[in-house]
Motif scaffolding. Structure first.
Motif, PDB file in Angstrom:
ATOM      1  N   GLY A  30       0.814  -1.208   0.000  1.00  0.00           N
ATOM      2  CA  GLY A  30       0.000   0.000   0.000  1.00  0.00           C
ATOM      3  C   GLY A  30       0.846   1.256   0.000  1.00  0.00           C
ATOM      4  N   ASP A  31       0.196   2.371   0.264  1.00  0.00           N
ATOM      5  CA  ASP A  31       0.853   3.673   0.255  1.00  0.00           C
ATOM      6  C   ASP A  31       1.967   3.715   1.309  1.00  0.00           C
ATOM      7  OD1 ASP A  31       1.090   6.582   1.343  1.00  0.00           O
ATOM      8  OD2 ASP A  31       0.146   6.790  -0.619  1.00  0.00           O
ATOM      9  N   PRO A  32       3.206   4.131   0.931  1.00  0.00           N
ATOM     10  CA  PRO A  32       4.320   4.160   1.888  1.00  0.00           C
ATOM     11  C   PRO A  32       4.045   5.015   3.124  1.00  0.00           C
ATOM     12  CG  PRO A  32       5.128   4.456  -0.344  1.00  0.00           C
ATOM     13  CD  PRO A  32       3.633   4.509  -0.423  1.00  0.00           C
ATOM     14  N   THR A  33       3.255   6.090   2.931  1.00  0.00           N
ATOM     15  CA  THR A  33       2.912   6.942   4.078  1.00  0.00           C
ATOM     16  C   THR A  33       2.062   6.177   5.084  1.00  0.00           C
ATOM     17  OG1 THR A  33       2.987   8.909   2.683  1.00  0.00           O
ATOM     18  CG2 THR A  33       1.787   9.096   4.758  1.00  0.00           C
ATOM     19  N   GLU A  34       1.075   5.430   4.582  1.00  0.00           N
ATOM     20  CA  GLU A  34       0.217   4.641   5.476  1.00  0.00           C
ATOM     21  C   GLU A  34       0.998   3.501   6.116  1.00  0.00           C
ATOM     22  OE1 GLU A  34      -3.383   3.444   3.547  1.00  0.00           O
ATOM     23  OE2 GLU A  34      -4.257   5.454   3.692  1.00  0.00           O
ATOM     24  N   VAL A  35       1.926   2.906   5.377  1.00  0.00           N
ATOM     25  CA  VAL A  35       2.782   1.853   5.957  1.00  0.00           C
ATOM     26  C   VAL A  35       3.556   2.418   7.147  1.00  0.00           C
ATOM     27  CG1 VAL A  35       4.761   0.328   5.553  1.00  0.00           C
ATOM     28  CG2 VAL A  35       2.983   0.555   3.798  1.00  0.00           C
ATOM     29  N   ALA A  36       4.066   3.645   6.989  1.00  0.00           N
ATOM     30  CA  ALA A  36       4.818   4.289   8.076  1.00  0.00           C
ATOM     31  C   ALA A  36       3.924   4.491   9.307  1.00  0.00           C
ATOM     32  CB  ALA A  36       5.371   5.631   7.599  1.00  0.00           C
ATOM     33  N   LEU A  37       2.658   4.850   9.095  1.00  0.00           N
ATOM     34  CA  LEU A  37       1.724   5.059  10.205  1.00  0.00           C
ATOM     35  C   LEU A  37       1.431   3.741  10.934  1.00  0.00           C
ATOM     36  CD1 LEU A  37      -0.782   7.506   8.458  1.00  0.00           C
ATOM     37  CD2 LEU A  37       0.972   8.099  10.151  1.00  0.00           C
ATOM     38  N   ILE A  38       1.326   2.653  10.173  1.00  0.00           N
ATOM     39  CA  ILE A  38       1.056   1.347  10.791  1.00  0.00           C
ATOM     40  C   ILE A  38       2.264   0.870  11.593  1.00  0.00           C
ATOM     41  CG2 ILE A  38       0.593  -1.092  10.266  1.00  0.00           C
ATOM     42  CD1 ILE A  38      -1.074   0.008   7.867  1.00  0.00           C
ATOM     43  N   ILE A  39       3.469   1.129  11.051  1.00  0.00           N
ATOM     44  CA  ILE A  39       4.697   0.777  11.788  1.00  0.00           C
ATOM     45  C   ILE A  39       4.752   1.576  13.087  1.00  0.00           C
ATOM     46  CG2 ILE A  39       7.225   0.903  11.749  1.00  0.00           C
ATOM     47  CD1 ILE A  39       7.053   0.353   8.716  1.00  0.00           C
ATOM     48  N   MET A  40       4.356   2.861  13.028  1.00  0.00           N
ATOM     49  CA  MET A  40       4.301   3.673  14.248  1.00  0.00           C
ATOM     50  C   MET A  40       3.333   3.045  15.250  1.00  0.00           C
ATOM     51  SD  MET A  40       2.987   7.633  14.735  1.00  0.00           S
ATOM     52  CE  MET A  40       1.349   7.221  14.125  1.00  0.00           C
ATOM     53  N   GLY A  41       2.186   2.546  14.760  1.00  0.00           N
ATOM     54  CA  GLY A  41       1.230   1.870  15.636  1.00  0.00           C
ATOM     55  C   GLY A  41       1.849   0.664  16.325  1.00  0.00           C
ATOM     56  N   ASP A  42       2.642  -0.116  15.572  1.00  0.00           N
ATOM     57  CA  ASP A  42       3.330  -1.275  16.157  1.00  0.00           C
ATOM     58  C   ASP A  42       4.268  -0.840  17.280  1.00  0.00           C
ATOM     59  OD1 ASP A  42       2.017  -2.813  14.317  1.00  0.00           O
ATOM     60  OD2 ASP A  42       3.766  -3.174  13.025  1.00  0.00           O
ATOM     61  N   ARG A  43       4.950   0.304  17.088  1.00  0.00           N
ATOM     62  CA  ARG A  43       5.882   0.796  18.111  1.00  0.00           C
ATOM     63  C   ARG A  43       5.159   1.132  19.415  1.00  0.00           C
ATOM     64  NH1 ARG A  43      10.660   3.158  16.524  1.00  0.00           N
ATOM     65  NH2 ARG A  43      11.112   3.136  18.757  1.00  0.00           N
ATOM     66  N   PHE A  44       3.890   1.568  19.298  1.00  0.00           N
ATOM     67  CA  PHE A  44       3.106   1.916  20.490  1.00  0.00           C
ATOM     68  C   PHE A  44       2.189   0.766  20.922  1.00  0.00           C
ATOM     69  CE2 PHE A  44       4.214   6.208  19.012  1.00  0.00           C
ATOM     70  CZ  PHE A  44       4.598   6.807  20.211  1.00  0.00           C
ATOM     71  N   ASP A  45       2.455  -0.428  20.372  1.00  0.00           N
ATOM     72  CA  ASP A  45       1.681  -1.623  20.700  1.00  0.00           C
ATOM     73  C   ASP A  45       0.199  -1.448  20.355  1.00  0.00           C
ATOM     74  OD1 ASP A  45       1.553  -4.245  21.500  1.00  0.00           O
ATOM     75  OD2 ASP A  45       1.113  -3.772  23.596  1.00  0.00           O
ATOM     76  N   LEU A  46      -0.049  -0.713  19.292  1.00  0.00           N
ATOM     77  CA  LEU A  46      -1.414  -0.534  18.779  1.00  0.00           C
ATOM     78  C   LEU A  46      -1.416  -1.077  17.344  1.00  0.00           C
ATOM     79  CD1 LEU A  46      -1.996   3.090  20.123  1.00  0.00           C
ATOM     80  CD2 LEU A  46      -3.184   1.037  20.915  1.00  0.00           C
ATOM     81  N   THR A  47      -1.400  -2.409  17.229  1.00  0.00           N
ATOM     82  CA  THR A  47      -1.240  -3.039  15.916  1.00  0.00           C
ATOM     83  C   THR A  47      -2.523  -2.958  15.104  1.00  0.00           C
ATOM     84  OG1 THR A  47      -1.880  -5.212  16.746  1.00  0.00           O
ATOM     85  CG2 THR A  47       0.462  -4.650  16.864  1.00  0.00           C
ATOM     86  N   LYS A  48      -2.344  -2.943  13.789  1.00  0.00           N
ATOM     87  CA  LYS A  48      -3.489  -2.790  12.874  1.00  0.00           C
ATOM     88  C   LYS A  48      -4.464  -3.959  13.005  1.00  0.00           C
ATOM     89  CE  LYS A  48      -4.738  -1.890   8.065  1.00  0.00           C
ATOM     90  NZ  LYS A  48      -5.625  -0.775   8.382  1.00  0.00           N
ATOM     91  N   ASN A  49      -3.944  -5.178  13.062  1.00  0.00           N
ATOM     92  CA  ASN A  49      -4.824  -6.350  13.147  1.00  0.00           C
ATOM     93  C   ASN A  49      -5.688  -6.316  14.399  1.00  0.00           C
ATOM     94  OD1 ASN A  49      -3.882  -7.325  10.742  1.00  0.00           O
ATOM     95  ND2 ASN A  49      -2.419  -8.746  11.651  1.00  0.00           N
ATOM     96  N   ALA A  50      -5.062  -5.960  15.553  1.00  0.00           N
ATOM     97  CA  ALA A  50      -5.794  -5.918  16.820  1.00  0.00           C
ATOM     98  C   ALA A  50      -6.851  -4.810  16.805  1.00  0.00           C
ATOM     99  CB  ALA A  50      -4.821  -5.710  17.978  1.00  0.00           C
ATOM    100  N   LEU A  51      -6.480  -3.639  16.274  1.00  0.00           N
ATOM    101  CA  LEU A  51      -7.425  -2.511  16.231  1.00  0.00           C
ATOM    102  C   LEU A  51      -8.575  -2.798  15.261  1.00  0.00           C
ATOM    103  CD1 LEU A  51      -4.980   0.557  16.301  1.00  0.00           C
ATOM    104  CD2 LEU A  51      -6.543  -0.160  18.106  1.00  0.00           C
ATOM    105  N   ASN A  52      -8.263  -3.386  14.101  1.00  0.00           N
ATOM    106  CA  ASN A  52      -9.320  -3.709  13.137  1.00  0.00           C
ATOM    107  C   ASN A  52     -10.301  -4.738  13.693  1.00  0.00           C
ATOM    108  OD1 ASN A  52      -8.426  -1.947  11.224  1.00  0.00           O
ATOM    109  ND2 ASN A  52      -7.398  -3.476   9.949  1.00  0.00           N
TER     110      ASN A  52
END
Length: 897
Positions: free
Chosen positions: A385-407
């Motif tokens: 996907g969009d590199p900007t959105e990938v960066a936001l998801i990686i940031m979520g992983d750093r704060f233990d707010l993963t995309k799969n868990a939030l979705n």
């Protein structure tokens, strides 16, 4: 300039109805008029033509002449060796050239095979070669663009254009935009789509305005198609050397033969001697040794992630003093990364790494909104996907707010896709029976549709002071070349339709992101600058972003050292060429600009290396002295046009390759100077003996044998000498510098003179031991006596051993032109030590084995005489070491003063 024309005008000019497209008949007519939509390449050279083109070299002519001479004097083994060297060189050249010229072929392969077009009122799929100007092309995600297109419709359309523009994120396209500036860079032509780029998001339609060689890709192919084959510095040096040695060989033959006529010597014997000496004067192994040294250098470089396609490129790297580098992926990591977050009263730097971070309450809401309002994925270290959105998801992983868990916890029930006019994207997620809108986008647009703000977990009215606070933080991040995105939310008890989502929002905060520099590149740039190499950044990215990265890496000091493509266009060519040395960063540039930059640097006598990965880099890679393509992210076009490919896409590898290139050139230079010293010694020993009216101290077969043992293994061993660790503390070599610069010529003359004189001294000593003083003229009857012939054989043996052994020992001193043999390590080059030992053993075998001794006209010598000849043989080595000592002492005194 289709980008400056309204869609209606473009369609009218191309005579097409967008709802119907071209008719089949009209399409066929246009296909005949414009030709197939494919790139053309220049005709290939045949293997025979390539082979004979490799023989157009002065040194090769000299080698062929030497082969004829050796056949004439019935030294068939030497003739075969020389001819094999010539053929081997030509075959290697053919293989290298056949592999190297594939840039246009790679461009042809990049064109997409199928395209969606509207013809006769229906959308159909056709071969892209059949696309013609005026065709209506239908675009959707994942489809390559078959030609240059003026967009007529666009909905959230994003196109990956990094191969053309160098930008690390897809370009947003908008068919409604009209551009007035005729000098608009490719990256800013938002109403256009270009051949071989890729649709990554959204959909659109457009009318074909250019096909085949008239496209932007086609223009690049034309540049690549031009012949621009310049000789490398090494080829020029060897060419000059070959001519010099050729003339020298002819001069020696003539001179000795004339002297022999005057002195009334045996003409046939002197003819053979003259021919043998002419062959000895030419280091016939030189071409083979250089090829072997370069080939071994290529093998070594492959181990440091640098694949060399053309052997001379190894040497050329050593003289590079300008590195023009693409930014994205070479100097940077080619992945957007969030480096700052801002919520009210809380600015936070996100450290590099993978450690889990603890968010503040406001920060948690900010990260959660960004992750839920994203369509990208990131799992197991790979994102889509969009590199900007990938960066936001990686940031979520750093704060233990993963995309799969939030979705999973907050199911998406509605969305409002990104739009280039709104510059916003919104999603509606269900949260425990209630609903929340998550919106991300440009902060100024978010502030316009927000009425409240989040402060320490509480919702407060959005005051002018709070707005200023957000705008100030945004400005500071932008000044640091960060891309800024904001996030906001809105809660609701019921499902909200798309039209109501982006109203009365609560602003949470912003993030700043950047494509960060590679961690190791900064040190490599410092090392390059210390070595007298100037790093230059050339990128399609925006000026501020490029300068920020350049300043961080140490490439530039201020924005005054930067220039955009548009600014280059405004400058006259002469002015640009004159001022080129003042700039370190070139931003928003086109392929033509890149070539212009490389040419301007070369015009000042620089040896330029250009690195890149995209189609847009290919012409400049070809025009540069050394084109360096990226192996991981590089296109086939870039690899085809380059001289070298980096398997790790790392700038640091370029610096390592330059160090290796410098050492390889130095090694070749050692081999050349060593060979010339040895051959000069042979010339002096024969020439002086004739001038002194002495007997000739060496027979033709002896000369050829000495050439065999000294022109092979020791020369190759010097060619693979371990690198000098201080080589990157010196400035790049002047490309116009000859092999004989920096005292090398003087050392070659001194070494050759000493070897020649000591050979004559050993010969005189051998004759004198047997009662013959050759400084006095001897009667003919004396010279014909058996005692005299025995003495002559013995003296020649002593000269034979000294000439060979002095050359072998002298090779030790050639390893470094300044440091002593003990400083660099006497046993560091084990191959050289082995070659010296083998050479001495072979000399002993020739002298001591009766049938070999008879064939070469030598005789076993006493132990005392072995001591004398070995002592004589060590003199050139000792003298050269003393010269180096005084050079070091003089330099140290000058430095102290």
């Amino acid at each position: 300039m289709w980008f400056s024309k309204p869609t209606k005008e473009a369609l009218k000019e191309l005579n097409v109805d967008p709802s119907q497209g071209l008719s089949s008949g009209e399409a066929l007519t246009r296909l005949e008029k414009y030709g197939p939509n494919k790139l053309k390449g220049k005709p290939k050279k045949s293997l025979v033509t390539l082979f004979f083109s490799q023989l157009k070299d002065m040194l090769i002519y000299v080698l062929l002449g030497a082969a004829v001479i050796t056949i004439f004097i019935k030294e068939y083994a030497d003739a075969i060796i020389i001819l094999l060297v010539v053929i081997l060189n030509a075959v290697i050249g053919v293989i290298q050239e056949a592999k190297a010229e594939k840039a246009v072929e790679a461009l042809q392969k990049m064109t997409t095979p199928k395209s969606l077009v509207r013809r006769d009122g229906e959308v159909k799929e056709i071969n892209s070669e059949e696309v013609v100007p005026g065709d209506i092309i239908v675009l959707d995600a994942g489809r390559f663009i078959p030609a240059d297109i003026r967009l007529t419709e666009s909905a959230n359309l994003q196109i990956e254009e990094s191969a053309l523009t160098g930008e690390s994120v897809p370009s947003n396209k908008d068919s409604a935009v009209l551009l007035e500036d005729p000098k608009t860079p490719i990256g800013d032509k938002v109403n256009m789509a270009f051949m071989s780029t890729l649709v990554t998001y959204g959909r659109g339609e457009g009318v074909v305005v250019a096909t085949a060689m008239d496209t932007e890709i086609g223009k690049i192919a034309k540049i690549l198609d031009e012949d621009n084959d310049e000789l490398t510095p090494l080829q020029r040096r060897l060419d000059e050397l070959g001519k010099t040695l050729g003339y020298l060989a002819i001069g020696i033959c003539v001179l000795i033969f004339v002297i022999a006529l005057i002195q009334k010597r045996d003409l046939f014997e002197m003819f053979l001697t003259a021919i043998s000496l002419a062959v000895a004067a030419i280091p016939e192994g030189l071409a083979a040794i250089v090829a072997i040294v370069l080939a071994l250098g290529v093998t070594r470089m492959s181990k440091i992630n640098a694949i060399v396609k053309k052997l001379p490129a190894v040497e050329t790297l050593g003289s590079v003093n300008i590195i023009c580098s693409d930014k994205t992926g070479t100097l940077t990591q080619n992945k957007m990364t969030v480096v700052k977050t801002f919520t009210l009263n809380n600015l936070r730097d996100i450290p590099a790494g993978s450690d889990v971070l603890a968010p503040s309450p406001d920060e948690k809401e900010l990260v959660r909104s960004f992750v839920l309002c994203s369509d990208a994925t990131y799992e197991n270290g790979a994102g889509t996907g969009d590199p900007t959105e990938v960066a936001l998801i990686i940031m979520g992983d750093r704060f233990d707010l993963t995309k799969n868990a939030l979705n999973a916890a907050h199911k998406r029930v509605g969305e409002k896709p990104f739009d280039s006019d709104r510059k916003l994207m919104s999603t509606l997620n269900e949260e425990n029976g209630t609903y929340r809108v998550h919106t991300k986008g440009a902060i100024d647009n978010l502030l316009k549709i927000s009425s409240t703000a989040l402060l320490d977990g509480k919702v407060v009215p959005l005051t002018e002071e709070i707005k200023k606070s957000f705008l100030k933080a945004t400005e500071e991040m932008s000044d640091s070349a960060l891309r800024v995105l904001g996030a906001a939310y809105k809660d609701s008890d019921t499902v909200i339709d798309a039209e109501e989502m982006e109203k009365e929002l609560t602003i949470i905060g912003i993030v700043g992101m950047i494509d960060p520099p590679r961690l190791e590149v900064k040190d490599s740039i410092a090392e390059a600058k210390a070595a007298g190499i100037t790093p230059i950044m050339i990128t399609g990215d925006h000026k501020n972003t490029a300068v920020a990265i350049a300043k961080e890496l140490g490439i530039a000091d201020s924005i005054d050292q930067s220039l955009t493509g548009a600014e280059i266009d405004e400058m006259a060519d002469e002015v640009f060429s004159e001022k080129i040395k003042d700039y370190r960063v070139f931003a928003r540039v086109s392929p033509e600009h890149k070539v212009k930059i490389v040419r301007a640097f070369k015009a000042h006598g620089n040896i330029v290396s250009m690195t890149g990965d995209g189609v847009n880099d290919a012409p400049s890679l070809k025009y540069a002295d050394i084109g360096v393509a990226m192996g991981i992210t590089g296109t086939d076009v870039a690899k085809g046009a380059s001289d070298m490919i980096l398997t790790d896409d790392n700038f640091t590898t370029i610096v390592n390759a330059i160090e290796e290139g410098r050492n390889i050139y130095n090694n070749i230079k050692k081999s050349v100077i060593f060979l010339l010293s040895c051959n000069l010694g042979e010339v002096i020993s024969i020439l002086f003996s004739i001038l002194f009216f002495w007997p000739v101290p060496l027979a033709a077969t002896q000369l050829l044998w000495i050439n065999l043992i000294t022109d092979s293994l020791p020369a190759i061993a010097l060619g693979v000498d371990p690198g000098d660790k201080d080589v990157m503390k010196r400035k790049p070599r002047d490309p116009k510098q000859s092999f004989f610069a920096e005292g090398s010529g003087t050392r070659a003359v001194i070494g050759g003179f000493l070897i020649g004189i000591l050979t004559l001294t050993a010969f005189y000593f051998g004759m004198y031991e047997h009662g013959y003083n050759i400084f006095t003229s001897l009667a003919k009857e004396v010279t014909k006596s058996s005692d005299y012939q025995t003495a002559l054989t013995y003296a020649r043996t002593m000269a034979f051993v000294v000439l060979a052994a002095s050359q072998l020992f002298y090779s030790l001193s050639m390893r470094n032109h300044e440091k002593s043999i003990f400083k660099i390590g006497l046993l560091k080059n084990k191959l050289l030590i082995a070659s010296i030992i083998i050479g001495l053993l072979l000399q002993e075998l020739v002298i001591s084995i009766p049938f070999l001794a008879e064939a070469f006209g030598v005789h076993n010598i006493s132990l005392k005489d072995w001591g004398i000849v070995l002592l004589f043989s060590l003199v050139p080595l000792t003298v050269n070491e003393l010269i180096k000592f005084f050079v070091r002492l003089t330099r140290k005194t000058a430095d102290n003063n």
